[in-house]
Design a protein around this motif. Sequence first.
Motif, PDB file in Angstrom:
ATOM      1  N   UNK A  57       0.696  -1.037   0.216  1.00 23.19           N
ATOM      2  CA  UNK A  57      -0.019  -0.005  -0.013  1.00 23.19           C
ATOM      3  C   UNK A  57       0.841   1.217   0.024  1.00 23.19           C
ATOM      4  N   UNK A  58       2.270   0.927  -0.253  1.00 20.08           N
ATOM      5  CA  UNK A  58       3.039   2.044  -0.333  1.00 20.08           C
ATOM      6  C   UNK A  58       3.896   2.536  -1.401  1.00 20.08           C
ATOM      7  N   UNK A  59       4.286   3.539  -1.709  1.00 22.80           N
ATOM      8  CA  UNK A  59       5.185   3.832  -3.019  1.00 22.80           C
ATOM      9  C   UNK A  59       6.450   3.414  -3.054  1.00 22.80           C
ATOM     10  N   UNK A  60       6.851   3.009  -1.969  1.00 22.31           N
ATOM     11  CA  UNK A  60       8.180   2.510  -1.920  1.00 22.31           C
ATOM     12  C   UNK A  60       8.558   2.032  -0.367  1.00 22.31           C
ATOM     13  N   UNK A  61       9.693   1.397  -0.189  1.00 20.90           N
ATOM     14  CA  UNK A  61      10.067   1.081   1.150  1.00 20.90           C
ATOM     15  C   UNK A  61      10.119   2.114   2.218  1.00 20.90           C
ATOM     16  N   UNK A  62      10.147   1.631   3.431  1.00 23.30           N
ATOM     17  CA  UNK A  62      10.269   2.928   4.451  1.00 23.30           C
ATOM     18  C   UNK A  62      11.664   3.343   4.673  1.00 23.30           C
ATOM     19  N   UNK A  63      12.524   2.548   4.030  1.00 24.05           N
ATOM     20  CA  UNK A  63      13.889   3.356   3.996  1.00 24.05           C
ATOM     21  C   UNK A  63      14.145   4.084   3.074  1.00 24.05           C
ATOM     22  N   UNK A  64      13.279   4.465   2.180  1.00 24.33           N
ATOM     23  CA  UNK A  64      13.392   5.666   1.217  1.00 24.33           C
ATOM     24  C   UNK A  64      13.836   6.936   1.907  1.00 24.33           C
ATOM     25  N   UNK A  65      14.866   7.614   1.468  1.00 26.14           N
ATOM     26  CA  UNK A  65      15.399   8.809   2.070  1.00 26.14           C
ATOM     27  C   UNK A  65      14.726   9.954   1.639  1.00 26.14           C
ATOM     28  N   UNK A  66      14.700  10.925   2.556  1.00 25.33           N
ATOM     29  CA  UNK A  66      13.846  12.177   2.162  1.00 25.33           C
ATOM     30  C   UNK A  66      14.813  13.272   2.781  1.00 25.33           C
ATOM     31  N   UNK A  67      14.989  14.472   2.079  1.00 22.56           N
ATOM     32  CA  UNK A  67      15.481  15.833   2.636  1.00 22.56           C
ATOM     33  C   UNK A  67      14.407  16.375   3.244  1.00 22.56           C
ATOM     34  N   UNK A  68      14.503  16.494   4.607  1.00 21.03           N
ATOM     35  CA  UNK A  68      13.717  17.169   5.641  1.00 21.03           C
ATOM     36  C   UNK A  68      14.113  18.001   6.524  1.00 21.03           C
ATOM     37  N   UNK A  69      13.323  18.843   7.445  1.00 15.83           N
ATOM     38  CA  UNK A  69      13.775  19.748   8.310  1.00 15.83           C
ATOM     39  C   UNK A  69      14.525  18.823   9.454  1.00 15.83           C
ATOM     40  N   UNK A  70      15.477  19.444  10.083  1.00 17.91           N
ATOM     41  CA  UNK A  70      16.498  18.844  10.854  1.00 17.91           C
ATOM     42  C   UNK A  70      15.534  18.925  12.528  1.00 17.91           C
ATOM     43  N   UNK A  71      15.045  17.828  12.662  1.00 15.93           N
ATOM     44  CA  UNK A  71      13.912  17.991  13.897  1.00 15.93           C
ATOM     45  C   UNK A  71      14.734  18.627  15.197  1.00 15.93           C
ATOM     46  N   UNK A  72      15.681  18.125  15.447  1.00 15.72           N
ATOM     47  CA  UNK A  72      16.735  18.624  16.393  1.00 15.72           C
ATOM     48  C   UNK A  72      17.113  20.076  16.344  1.00 15.72           C
ATOM     49  N   UNK A  73      17.486  20.490  15.412  1.00 13.78           N
ATOM     50  CA  UNK A  73      17.833  21.763  15.286  1.00 13.78           C
ATOM     51  C   UNK A  73      16.528  22.849  15.307  1.00 13.78           C
ATOM     52  N   UNK A  74      15.383  22.340  14.772  1.00 15.27           N
ATOM     53  CA  UNK A  74      14.194  23.395  14.729  1.00 15.27           C
ATOM     54  C   UNK A  74      13.620  23.220  16.253  1.00 15.27           C
ATOM     55  N   UNK A  75      13.616  21.951  16.821  1.00 16.31           N
ATOM     56  CA  UNK A  75      13.308  21.957  18.051  1.00 16.31           C
ATOM     57  C   UNK A  75      13.933  22.688  19.081  1.00 16.31           C
ATOM     58  N   UNK A  76      15.407  22.749  19.014  1.00 13.55           N
ATOM     59  CA  UNK A  76      16.291  23.405  19.900  1.00 13.55           C
ATOM     60  C   UNK A  76      16.065  25.045  19.563  1.00 13.55           C
ATOM     61  N   UNK A  77      15.875  25.497  18.265  1.00 13.08           N
ATOM     62  CA  UNK A  77      15.743  26.654  18.199  1.00 13.08           C
ATOM     63  C   UNK A  77      14.698  27.237  18.846  1.00 13.08           C
ATOM     64  N   UNK A  78      13.552  26.601  19.006  1.00 14.68           N
ATOM     65  CA  UNK A  78      12.142  27.154  19.673  1.00 14.68           C
ATOM     66  C   UNK A  78      12.469  26.955  21.279  1.00 14.68           C
TER      67      UNK A  78
END
Length: 470
Positions: A126-147
């Motif tokens: 039911x998915x377009x690919x494996x869950x190991x597919x890589x994504x360029x996304x927001x750095x959660x640690x950097x964004x969270x720490x900024x706030x």
Amino acid sequence: MGCCNRRCGLIGGAVIGAVVGILGAILIPIGNSVIEGTVNKEVVLEPGTTAYDNFNSTGVAVYRQFWLFDVKNPVEVVEYGAKPVVIERGPYTYKTRYLPKVNITSNDNHTVSFLLPAGAIFEPSMSVGPEEDNITSLNLAVAGSYSLFPKALHIILDGLIKRNNASLFQYRSVKDLLWGYKDPMLSSTVGLFVPYNGTYDGYYTLFTGKDDVSKVGYIDRWQGEREVSYWNNTYCNMINGSDASSFPPFVDKKKPLQFFTSDICRSVSVVYTETKDLMGISVYRYTLPASTLASPTVNPDNMCYCTDLVVTKNCTRAGVLGVGACRGGVPVYISLPHFLDGSPEMTQDVLGLSPSKEHHVTYLDVEPTTGFTLRFAKRLQVNMVYGPSNVIEVLKKVKDHTIFPIAWLNETAALDEETADMFKKELIGRIVLLETVQQALMGLGAAIFVICLVSYCVVRNNDNNDSKFV
């Protein structure tokens, strides 16, 4: 004598027809009373009822489909202050509701309590690919720490970012972003849904409806409390309605339905929009109105949900809800997918978004007689915020606070054909049969009455004409 017999027979037939028709009409309130009694009995949450059988089973599988936003110009954003351009990738689908409720306890005050276990199993088909597919996304640690870091400590945060070779964006697998990874900068596990597997939602305590069917399924307590404590306001802290799996029977489509959802830590209302056919069952479709996440300038009731004056631009921004208070302080913001019903600048600050009512609105399909939810789609988007800084190197070119979409989900389920057939046979079939009998009796009675009455008039007229020639 023969004429009299014919007339009397036709008059008798007309009387019988009238009686049959009246009997059919009398059956309407009697039948409605039988239907109401049957429904009111079957929707009560106690052993032996249809509602309890559904409540006590794993039920229909619930799936969560995730679409993640892949950033196409991370370097330009950091080095030149460009607006991020994103492409939606997905769905990546997980089965999330496949475990039965646990610790089910019946209470003396006509309530029942339980825990709802959480789990996620990846569904490759039911998915377009494996869950190991890589994504360029927001750095959660950097964004969270900024706030989370006070501005006075941003120089320390800048040192942490540089020391760990981190940046505003990161290249991670779908699995890591959703379910967690060990972040080198924070030396802890971060992820959009951390923790999830092996956790529980609740305790929920629901009214069984045994003493008052108008309250069946409504939440009495969540986590032992009759209200939440996240919003510092009595109105916003209220736990209203049900958990959305069912509502009291005989639904009035003119009235909104209310339910509490722990995903956003608040109660919401849905309104009737149209009647749909679901496998031969008529259902009322309810959708989330735009007023749910409207700015307080449009919907004053939302003022108590405005907890961040910077991000919400002094509570004038629509379409976003800060839920950090119920997420352990993590600065997470919930919206509808692609910022549907949100302020226009949010889709202007992040390019590549296309909000659509058809694909992004939340809806419930409710069977109006029983109040059971037979199909639903809960659609939410998870966002985080980053903004300008004179100290943090990777944020020096950022021009303004940006609400950045990380992923949106569609949690959905619908009854299967077997359940639909059983539902139609056990309940809808009985109602239709009773209504058919009512209509048949009234129709047959009316037909007999009219035929006999007309025949009587014809016979009487013929007899009168014959008597003139005698």
